[in-house]
Design a protein around this motif. Structure first.
Motif, PDB file in Angstrom:
ATOM      1  N   ILE A 103       0.816  -1.219   0.000  1.00  8.09           N
ATOM      2  CA  ILE A 103       0.000   0.000   0.000  1.00  8.09           C
ATOM      3  C   ILE A 103       0.853   1.273   0.000  1.00  8.09           C
ATOM      4  O   ILE A 103       0.298   2.379  -0.015  1.00  8.09           O
ATOM      5  CB  ILE A 103      -0.968   0.029   1.199  1.00  8.09           C
ATOM      6  N   GLY A 104       2.172   1.126  -0.004  1.00  3.03           N
ATOM      7  CA  GLY A 104       3.037   2.300  -0.065  1.00  3.03           C
ATOM      8  C   GLY A 104       2.894   3.066  -1.357  1.00  3.03           C
ATOM      9  O   GLY A 104       3.463   4.144  -1.515  1.00  3.03           O
ATOM     10  N   VAL A 105       2.127   2.514  -2.271  1.00  6.17           N
ATOM     11  CA  VAL A 105       1.817   3.226  -3.515  1.00  6.17           C
ATOM     12  C   VAL A 105       1.077   4.527  -3.215  1.00  6.17           C
ATOM     13  O   VAL A 105       0.895   5.370  -4.100  1.00  6.17           O
ATOM     14  CB  VAL A 105       0.986   2.315  -4.452  1.00  6.17           C
ATOM     15  N   GLY A 106       0.709   4.734  -1.969  1.00  7.45           N
ATOM     16  CA  GLY A 106       0.107   6.001  -1.565  1.00  7.45           C
ATOM     17  C   GLY A 106       0.985   7.198  -1.871  1.00  7.45           C
ATOM     18  O   GLY A 106       0.506   8.309  -2.071  1.00  7.45           O
ATOM     19  N   GLU A 107       2.317   6.995  -1.927  1.00  5.71           N
ATOM     20  CA  GLU A 107       3.206   8.075  -2.334  1.00  5.71           C
ATOM     21  C   GLU A 107       2.914   8.521  -3.759  1.00  5.71           C
ATOM     22  O   GLU A 107       3.080   9.677  -4.112  1.00  5.71           O
ATOM     23  CB  GLU A 107       4.668   7.636  -2.210  1.00  5.71           C
ATOM     24  N   LEU A 108       2.494   7.574  -4.617  1.00  7.34           N
ATOM     25  CA  LEU A 108       2.111   7.940  -5.980  1.00  7.34           C
ATOM     26  C   LEU A 108       0.736   8.580  -5.995  1.00  7.34           C
ATOM     27  O   LEU A 108       0.449   9.478  -6.790  1.00  7.34           O
ATOM     28  CB  LEU A 108       2.109   6.699  -6.880  1.00  7.34           C
ATOM     29  N   VAL A 109      -0.126   8.119  -5.094  1.00  5.29           N
ATOM     30  CA  VAL A 109      -1.496   8.615  -5.060  1.00  5.29           C
ATOM     31  C   VAL A 109      -1.524  10.088  -4.686  1.00  5.29           C
ATOM     32  O   VAL A 109      -2.477  10.792  -5.004  1.00  5.29           O
ATOM     33  CB  VAL A 109      -2.342   7.781  -4.067  1.00  5.29           C
ATOM     34  N   GLY A 120      -0.736  13.184 -16.798  1.00  6.39           N
ATOM     35  CA  GLY A 120      -0.711  12.616 -15.459  1.00  6.39           C
ATOM     36  C   GLY A 120      -0.902  11.116 -15.421  1.00  6.39           C
ATOM     37  O   GLY A 120      -0.186  10.404 -14.714  1.00  6.39           O
ATOM     38  N   LEU A 121      -1.846  10.616 -16.189  1.00  5.54           N
ATOM     39  CA  LEU A 121      -2.123   9.186 -16.149  1.00  5.54           C
ATOM     40  C   LEU A 121      -0.995   8.372 -16.770  1.00  5.54           C
ATOM     41  O   LEU A 121      -0.673   7.275 -16.300  1.00  5.54           O
ATOM     42  CB  LEU A 121      -3.453   8.890 -16.841  1.00  5.54           C
ATOM     43  N   ASN A 122      -0.377   8.891 -17.845  1.00  2.00           N
ATOM     44  CA  ASN A 122       0.792   8.205 -18.412  1.00  2.00           C
ATOM     45  C   ASN A 122       1.922   8.145 -17.397  1.00  2.00           C
ATOM     46  O   ASN A 122       2.582   7.109 -17.223  1.00  2.00           O
ATOM     47  CB  ASN A 122       1.268   8.918 -19.682  1.00  2.00           C
ATOM     48  N   LEU A 123       2.144   9.274 -16.703  1.00  4.39           N
ATOM     49  CA  LEU A 123       3.198   9.308 -15.693  1.00  4.39           C
ATOM     50  C   LEU A 123       2.866   8.374 -14.542  1.00  4.39           C
ATOM     51  O   LEU A 123       3.725   7.641 -14.047  1.00  4.39           O
ATOM     52  CB  LEU A 123       3.381  10.742 -15.190  1.00  4.39           C
ATOM     53  N   PHE A 124       1.611   8.396 -14.085  1.00  4.53           N
ATOM     54  CA  PHE A 124       1.219   7.532 -12.975  1.00  4.53           C
ATOM     55  C   PHE A 124       1.398   6.062 -13.323  1.00  4.53           C
ATOM     56  O   PHE A 124       1.899   5.279 -12.515  1.00  4.53           O
ATOM     57  CB  PHE A 124      -0.239   7.803 -12.587  1.00  4.53           C
ATOM     58  N   ALA A 125       0.988   5.669 -14.541  1.00  9.39           N
ATOM     59  CA  ALA A 125       1.147   4.272 -14.952  1.00  9.39           C
ATOM     60  C   ALA A 125       2.618   3.882 -14.972  1.00  9.39           C
ATOM     61  O   ALA A 125       2.999   2.782 -14.537  1.00  9.39           O
ATOM     62  CB  ALA A 125       0.519   4.059 -16.325  1.00  9.39           C
ATOM     63  N   SER A 126       3.463   4.792 -15.454  1.00 11.96           N
ATOM     64  CA  SER A 126       4.905   4.522 -15.464  1.00 11.96           C
ATOM     65  C   SER A 126       5.447   4.404 -14.048  1.00 11.96           C
ATOM     66  O   SER A 126       6.217   3.490 -13.727  1.00 11.96           O
ATOM     67  CB  SER A 126       5.623   5.643 -16.223  1.00 11.96           C
ATOM     68  N   LYS A 162       4.142   9.638 -22.327  1.00 11.14           N
ATOM     69  CA  LYS A 162       3.687   8.468 -23.075  1.00 11.14           C
ATOM     70  C   LYS A 162       4.872   7.583 -23.450  1.00 11.14           C
ATOM     71  O   LYS A 162       4.816   6.349 -23.341  1.00 11.14           O
ATOM     72  CB  LYS A 162       2.933   8.891 -24.331  1.00 11.14           C
ATOM     73  N   SER A 163       5.960   8.208 -23.876  1.00 12.14           N
ATOM     74  CA  SER A 163       7.168   7.450 -24.192  1.00 12.14           C
ATOM     75  C   SER A 163       7.781   6.849 -22.937  1.00 12.14           C
ATOM     76  O   SER A 163       8.301   5.720 -22.963  1.00 12.14           O
ATOM     77  CB  SER A 163       8.189   8.361 -24.879  1.00 12.14           C
ATOM     78  N   GLN A 164       7.703   7.574 -21.824  1.00 10.84           N
ATOM     79  CA  GLN A 164       8.209   7.039 -20.568  1.00 10.84           C
ATOM     80  C   GLN A 164       7.423   5.808 -20.149  1.00 10.84           C
ATOM     81  O   GLN A 164       8.000   4.827 -19.644  1.00 10.84           O
ATOM     82  CB  GLN A 164       8.135   8.103 -19.464  1.00 10.84           C
ATOM     83  N   LEU A 165       6.110   5.841 -20.356  1.00 14.38           N
ATOM     84  CA  LEU A 165       5.288   4.676 -20.047  1.00 14.38           C
ATOM     85  C   LEU A 165       5.688   3.481 -20.907  1.00 14.38           C
ATOM     86  O   LEU A 165       5.790   2.350 -20.417  1.00 14.38           O
ATOM     87  CB  LEU A 165       3.812   5.008 -20.261  1.00 14.38           C
TER      88      LEU A 165
END
Length: 486
Positions: free
Chosen positions: A55-61, A215-221, A356-359
């Protein structure tokens, strides 16, 4: 010319405040590591690491990539910012509810019933991080980094105070949970109080597609990166239990201590500045290479000494019960070195809007790293550490090659500068190890550290004298420090 001086002055003030604040945070964090390591056991840290690995993914959230989107955007309306706040808050609340719903499965994965209530408690960090994202982004975008640094210092100190008090009261692993929640709550309150902005209602007519796509591309990456950096903890916790994970977690946290304290402020300054210079190739290159040089030299100075003198340093700071973390930390220093080298690659992806390329890059590389860690786990904790380190080492040149294909970034200069720094400080690290352990052989940890530091300094000075390119890089650091004092 005036424009360049204005941007440079803003960056200088921001960097000075940020670096000063970060030094204070490092001292607070070192104090916390030393005190809590003596009040709590490896098993306590292992239990928290089990939960945070999932659940440490909260840092991304805390931003879902949306705070970076608002920083990178050339223009941002008040309506768009209001919308970003409510989107981040809504996503944080959704993920908190998701963790609560799946908390029985988290406990079942590790065979630890107590993790269910611990997961529920820590799920609150999702909401806190989601709500604070746009307050943080606004302070960063306007380069009000002194205020932000002050808030972070106070939050870290108060969080540590909560953790130490709970540990003294005998709450065990709950002290670490209290530290996390207390720090997150203080950050939110502090940024909301000192920010001049207050979120309004959601505006349906505001154009959000570009910001959401970024934002969503960055978040997915970032999610893929997070998974590749935490699958090791999940595997160790599920297969070997809390105590081995506690030792591995302490080694990994010692690795992250300099990385996070250097990368966070450097990125906070670099991203808004590079984003403004994305259409000015020459100035963009100069800022990028200077930033990469400063960050990597500082990180390598810490790791080359820390790796060579890990044994006496761990005994002095953490105590004898953590001696099992020493070889793990030394292996993970390889990962830390190349992770720091890759920061400039990350800056290019974000500042040029190439999420997008980063993803695509993350999709192509991060599953392979996860697979390598799974294979390494056959050889236990040490195998996991080696797999993570070697995989991270390979990601740096691959990332540069990827950038060369999708951007006009100065990839060749980035590679040569990075390699030169790694080799030079690697040699200094060897001298740091050789002088006390092979030549002097002093009695006592303090003398070992003294002679090791002397060997490191001597080797570094010799390289400055005989290696012109290495000397030029050192001058960049000195010039940057002078610039920060302007």
């Amino acid at each position: 010319m005036g424009k360049e001086r204005g941007l440079g002055a803003s960056a200088s003030r921001g960097a000075a405040f940020t670096m000063g604040g970060q030094l204070t945070r490092v001292l607070i964090q070192l104090l916390g590591v030393a005190v809590l390591a003596r009040l709590l056991s490896p098993g306590d840290y292992g239990l928290i690491a089990m939960v945070l690995a999932i659940i440490g993914v909260g840092e991304l959230v805390r931003d879902f990539g949306l705070s970076s989107a608002s920083i990178q955007a050339k223009t941002l309306t008040s309506d768009q910012r209001d919308n970003l706040f409510w989107i981040s808050t809504g996503l944080g609340t959704f993920f908190a509810a998701l963790v609560i719903a799946f908390s029985p499965l988290i406990a079942a994965l590790y065979g630890e019933p107590k993790l269910q209530i611990l997961s529920i408690a820590l799920s609150s960090t999702f909401i806190l991080n989601g709500m604070s994202a746009q307050f943080r982004a606004g302070l960063t975008r306007t380069l009000k980094l002194g205020t932000l640094s002050l808030i972070e210092i106070v939050a870290q100190a108060l969080g540590l105070g909560v953790g130490i008090l709970m540990a003294l009261l005998g709450t065990g692993y709950w002290a670490l949970a209290g530290q996390q929640i207390g720090q997150g709550l203080t950050l939110l309150v502090g940024m909301a109080v000192f920010s001049r902005w207050r979120p309004g209602r959601y505006h349906r007519a505001a154009p959000m597609r570009g910001l959401m796509s970024f934002g969503l591309n960055l978040f997915a990456s970032q999610l893929l990166v997070y998974a590749s950096r935490n699958v090791d903890s999940v595997i160790i916790g599920a297969r070997l239990g809390a105590e081995p994970l506690g030792l591995y977690n302490r080694a990994f946290q010692l690795l992250l201590l300099p990385l996070n304290q250097i990368n966070a402020p450097a990125s906070r300054v670099a991203l808004p500045v590079l984003s403004r210079l994305q259409d000015e190739a020459s100035r963009y290159r100069d800022y990028l290479i200077a930033g990469q040089t400063v960050v990597l030299q500082v990180v390598m100075a810490v790791f080359s000494v820390g790796c060579a003198l890990a044994d006496p340093l761990v005994r002095l700071v953490l105590g004898d019960q953590w001696s099992g973390s020493v070889p793990l930390f030394q292996i993970l220093c390889v990962a830390g070195t190349f992770q720091a080298a890759g920061y400039a690659t990350y800056w290019v992806f974000l500042s040029k809007g190439l999420t997008k390329s980063q993803l695509s890059f993350s999709l192509a590389t991060r599953p392979a790293l996860i697979g390598l860690i799974l294979v390494g786990s056959v050889w236990g904790v040490t195998g996991v550490a080696w797999a993570y380190s070697l995989g991270t080492m390979a990601l740096w040149p691959i990332g540069l090659l990827w950038l060369a294909r999708v951007s006009d970034a100065p990839v060749r200069d980035m590679f040569i500068t990075g390699l030169r720094t790694i080799v030079g400080f690697g040699l200094a690290g060897l001298a740091c190890f050789a002088v006390p352990y092979l030549f002097i052989r002093p009695n006592g940890d303090v003398l070992t550290i003294f002679w090791g530091a002397a060997g490191w300094l001597a080797c570094w000075l010799i390289q400055l004298l005989i290696w012109p390119a290495f000397r030029r890089n050192a001058l960049i650091v000195i010039q940057t420090l002078k610039f920060l004092r302007m």
